[in-house]
Design a protein around this motif. Sequence first.
Motif, PDB file in Angstrom:
ATOM      1  N   GLY A 105       0.786  -1.241   0.000  1.00  0.00           N
ATOM      2  CA  GLY A 105       0.000   0.000   0.000  1.00  0.00           C
ATOM      3  C   GLY A 105       0.811   1.282   0.000  1.00  0.00           C
ATOM      4  N   GLY A 106       0.312   2.240   0.784  1.00  0.00           N
ATOM      5  CA  GLY A 106       0.843   3.612   0.748  1.00  0.00           C
ATOM      6  C   GLY A 106       2.342   3.712   1.009  1.00  0.00           C
ATOM      7  N   ARG A 146       4.113   2.784  -2.229  1.00  0.00           N
ATOM      8  CA  ARG A 146       3.872   3.866  -3.198  1.00  0.00           C
ATOM      9  C   ARG A 146       4.789   5.051  -2.897  1.00  0.00           C
ATOM     10  NH1 ARG A 146      -1.242   5.851  -1.363  1.00  0.00           N
ATOM     11  NH2 ARG A 146       0.060   7.142  -0.047  1.00  0.00           N
ATOM     12  N   ASN A 166       6.611   7.982   4.489  1.00  0.00           N
ATOM     13  CA  ASN A 166       5.292   7.524   4.904  1.00  0.00           C
ATOM     14  C   ASN A 166       5.506   6.621   6.119  1.00  0.00           C
ATOM     15  OD1 ASN A 166       2.850   6.110   5.219  1.00  0.00           O
ATOM     16  ND2 ASN A 166       2.335   6.392   3.078  1.00  0.00           N
ATOM     17  N   ASP A 171       3.191   5.099   7.892  1.00  0.00           N
ATOM     18  CA  ASP A 171       2.166   4.071   8.100  1.00  0.00           C
ATOM     19  C   ASP A 171       2.644   2.777   7.480  1.00  0.00           C
ATOM     20  OD1 ASP A 171       0.298   5.462   9.404  1.00  0.00           O
ATOM     21  OD2 ASP A 171      -0.973   5.867   7.667  1.00  0.00           O
ATOM     22  N   ARG A 207      -7.790  -6.542  -4.349  1.00  0.00           N
ATOM     23  CA  ARG A 207      -8.900  -5.943  -3.589  1.00  0.00           C
ATOM     24  C   ARG A 207      -8.708  -4.453  -3.380  1.00  0.00           C
ATOM     25  NH1 ARG A 207      -9.108 -10.691  -0.218  1.00  0.00           N
ATOM     26  NH2 ARG A 207      -7.640  -9.819   1.272  1.00  0.00           N
ATOM     27  N   ARG A 208      -7.566  -3.945  -3.721  1.00  0.00           N
ATOM     28  CA  ARG A 208      -7.247  -2.548  -3.411  1.00  0.00           C
ATOM     29  C   ARG A 208      -7.810  -1.595  -4.460  1.00  0.00           C
ATOM     30  NH1 ARG A 208      -3.546  -2.596   0.863  1.00  0.00           N
ATOM     31  NH2 ARG A 208      -3.499  -4.754   1.548  1.00  0.00           N
ATOM     32  N   ASP A 209      -7.613  -0.290  -4.218  1.00  0.00           N
ATOM     33  CA  ASP A 209      -8.299   0.678  -5.078  1.00  0.00           C
ATOM     34  C   ASP A 209      -7.585   0.969  -6.402  1.00  0.00           C
ATOM     35  OD1 ASP A 209      -6.306   1.928  -3.639  1.00  0.00           O
ATOM     36  OD2 ASP A 209      -7.571   3.497  -2.803  1.00  0.00           O
ATOM     37  N   ASP A 230     -17.319   0.557  -3.491  1.00  0.00           N
ATOM     38  CA  ASP A 230     -16.901   1.505  -2.449  1.00  0.00           C
ATOM     39  C   ASP A 230     -16.719   2.905  -3.054  1.00  0.00           C
ATOM     40  OD1 ASP A 230     -15.732   3.007  -0.506  1.00  0.00           O
ATOM     41  OD2 ASP A 230     -14.024   1.669  -0.160  1.00  0.00           O
ATOM     42  N   THR A 254     -16.194   5.627  -1.736  1.00  0.00           N
ATOM     43  CA  THR A 254     -15.185   6.527  -1.135  1.00  0.00           C
ATOM     44  C   THR A 254     -13.899   6.519  -1.967  1.00  0.00           C
ATOM     45  OG1 THR A 254     -14.134   4.890   0.308  1.00  0.00           O
ATOM     46  CG2 THR A 254     -16.044   6.053   1.208  1.00  0.00           C
ATOM     47  N   ARG A 314     -10.727   9.118  -2.598  1.00  0.00           N
ATOM     48  CA  ARG A 314      -9.319   8.737  -2.468  1.00  0.00           C
ATOM     49  C   ARG A 314      -8.571   9.069  -3.764  1.00  0.00           C
ATOM     50  NH1 ARG A 314      -7.254   5.385   1.287  1.00  0.00           N
ATOM     51  NH2 ARG A 314      -6.010   4.222  -0.208  1.00  0.00           N
ATOM     52  N   ARG A 354      -7.917  12.649  -4.027  1.00  0.00           N
ATOM     53  CA  ARG A 354      -6.890  13.039  -3.053  1.00  0.00           C
ATOM     54  C   ARG A 354      -5.490  12.716  -3.585  1.00  0.00           C
ATOM     55  NH1 ARG A 354      -5.724  10.756   1.713  1.00  0.00           N
ATOM     56  NH2 ARG A 354      -7.308   9.127   1.599  1.00  0.00           N
ATOM     57  N   ARG A 407      -2.707  15.381  -4.526  1.00  0.00           N
ATOM     58  CA  ARG A 407      -1.466  15.336  -3.746  1.00  0.00           C
ATOM     59  C   ARG A 407      -0.230  15.183  -4.621  1.00  0.00           C
ATOM     60  NH1 ARG A 407      -0.737  10.438   0.255  1.00  0.00           N
ATOM     61  NH2 ARG A 407      -2.682  11.201   1.122  1.00  0.00           N
TER      62      ARG A 407
HETATM   63  P1  ATP Z   1      -2.515   7.949   2.776  1.00  0.00           P
HETATM   64  O1  ATP Z   1      -1.132   8.331   2.358  1.00  0.00           O
HETATM   65  O2  ATP Z   1      -3.532   8.984   2.437  1.00  0.00           O
HETATM   66  O3  ATP Z   1      -2.621   7.429   4.171  1.00  0.00           O
HETATM   67  P2  ATP Z   1      -2.819   5.206   1.991  1.00  0.00           P
HETATM   68  O4  ATP Z   1      -2.946   4.623   0.617  1.00  0.00           O
HETATM   69  O5  ATP Z   1      -1.644   4.797   2.798  1.00  0.00           O
HETATM   70  O6  ATP Z   1      -2.878   6.766   1.791  1.00  0.00           O
HETATM   71  P3  ATP Z   1      -4.600   3.972   3.881  1.00  0.00           P
HETATM   72  O7  ATP Z   1      -5.997   4.396   4.165  1.00  0.00           O
HETATM   73  O8  ATP Z   1      -3.612   3.878   4.960  1.00  0.00           O
HETATM   74  O9  ATP Z   1      -4.158   4.972   2.763  1.00  0.00           O
HETATM   75  O10 ATP Z   1      -4.704   2.592   3.137  1.00  0.00           O
HETATM   76  C1  ATP Z   1      -3.633   1.693   3.014  1.00  0.00           C
HETATM   77  C2  ATP Z   1      -3.841   0.845   1.775  1.00  0.00           C
HETATM   78  O11 ATP Z   1      -5.064   0.113   1.867  1.00  0.00           O
HETATM   79  C3  ATP Z   1      -3.964   1.648   0.486  1.00  0.00           C
HETATM   80  O12 ATP Z   1      -2.718   1.952  -0.068  1.00  0.00           O
HETATM   81  C4  ATP Z   1      -4.762   0.712  -0.387  1.00  0.00           C
HETATM   82  O13 ATP Z   1      -3.954  -0.284  -0.925  1.00  0.00           O
HETATM   83  C5  ATP Z   1      -5.706   0.072   0.613  1.00  0.00           C
HETATM   84  N1  ATP Z   1      -6.977   0.802   0.724  1.00  0.00           N
HETATM   85  C6  ATP Z   1      -7.304   1.771   1.593  1.00  0.00           C
HETATM   86  N2  ATP Z   1      -8.558   2.191   1.415  1.00  0.00           N
HETATM   87  C7  ATP Z   1      -9.061   1.470   0.405  1.00  0.00           C
HETATM   88  C8  ATP Z   1     -10.321   1.429  -0.246  1.00  0.00           C
HETATM   89  N3  ATP Z   1     -11.309   2.241   0.108  1.00  0.00           N
HETATM   90  N4  ATP Z   1     -10.486   0.527  -1.241  1.00  0.00           N
HETATM   91  C9  ATP Z   1      -9.496  -0.301  -1.582  1.00  0.00           C
HETATM   92  N5  ATP Z   1      -8.292  -0.305  -1.033  1.00  0.00           N
HETATM   93  C10 ATP Z   1      -8.059   0.564  -0.045  1.00  0.00           C
END
Ligand code: ATP
Length: 397
Positions: A17-18, A21, A29, A31, A104-106, A150, A152, A156, A159, A163
């Motif tokens: 994930g984030g 990226r 990052n 997280d 499953r991710r966005d 989803d 939302t 995202r 955003r 960003r």
């Molecule tokens: P940010 O930098 O804004 O925190 P992020 O991508 O790290 O962005 P998180 O909400 O921490 O955001 O989500 C972590 C990961 O989970 C994302 O990178 C994505 O792969 C997955 N994810 C989060 N929300 C969704 C969603 N609504 N649908 C699908 N996958 C999601």
Amino acid sequence: KAGALAEELEYNLYIVGGFVRDLLLGKANLDLDLVVEGDGIEFARRLNKELKGELDIYHEFGTAVLTLEDGMKLDVATTRVEYYSGIASLPEVELGCIQQDLFRRDFSINALAIQLNGHSFGQLVDYFNGREDLEQGVIRLLHNFSLYDDPTRIFRGLRFASRYGFKFEPRTKELIKQAVDLDVIEKLSNNRLFSKLQLGLQDKYPIKFINLLQEENILSYISPDIRWNEEKEKLATKVVDVLEWLKTLNLSFKFNEWVLYLMVLIWGMNHEQIKEFNQKFNLNKNLSYRLFFTLSFDSLSSRLKAAEDNSEIYYLLEGFAIEDLLLLLIKDFTLKDKVKLYLEELRWIDIKVSGEDIIDFGYKPGPFFQDALQAVKKAKLDGKIVNYQQEQRYLRD
Ligand code: ATP
């Protein structure tokens, strides 16, 4: 440590994930989202034994959050055991698990992983061309029904686009348009809708985010009464300047910058419309007041312009929140000296005399006490008196 533990438990471990990226983008990052092909909760428990942090377990989601002493957070998720239980040693199936997790991710840029165990340690897992999309600055949905599953994700996407200055890949742009046209946003509860707006306003480039909401015809779902135009965009660009100015004063205020953008966004709504907006999103008192302030803005601004005496400035500004005062400057920066005077000096001015002094002069308490003390304060604000003795004399006279 996590990698060694994964090896010991014979799990594959990935960071996803984030974090990935942002790593590839060269941005920080903090997280960390870990995914294990195995029992994520067990993995988190064992890891926590070594790291000695605090562990919160969410059985219903099969996830755990590990908070370390330095405040760092590790989210540990599990890929579903049934996909591979009993055949965990078959590599295709193992790959299939992380693949499904990523699918499953966005967006493709969020569907990247890095393996953290074994011989493949450090290897990028990229099934959906996420790396290339990152390089090209492209936001791409992974599947056609994603936004219906989803909604939302629309927020995202906007955003991330704002960003990183990324563009939507044409099919994704079309999918967003279709979903918005089919009122998919109405499926979100008002609470969620507002929290998605708030996240965007809190992100790095809130104005770009609002522009994208406008471009994608989403603003009207937030409120049909919002008007966003060049003039308001210009105002919003002043937020940063005013915040810079505030920093130079060296005063410490607790307030949320995103609220300023929200105030600019809804500016121009009438009383009824703001009331509706506050009710729709169940906004708290403080936030509601800030939005209502946009109504008194014009009169306050012109009265402040005309104010000459310190006491006039004080009584005009007294009671307004810092966000309100900043909004005044966003619209008219020439008022800055008066606001500065108020913030730095006038608001701290207090008188030492009290009702006791008036009683000492031989008067019985009555409503005129208030007026008399007020008169002393006014004189003090205007610099006519400075110390206790002068206050007493002024009070007596
Ligand atoms: P940010 O930098 O804004 O925190 P992020 O991508 O790290 O962005 P998180 O909400 O921490 O955001 O989500 C972590 C990961 O989970 C994302 O990178 C994505 O792969 C997955 N994810 C989060 N929300 C969704 C969603 N609504 N649908 C699908 N996958 C999601």
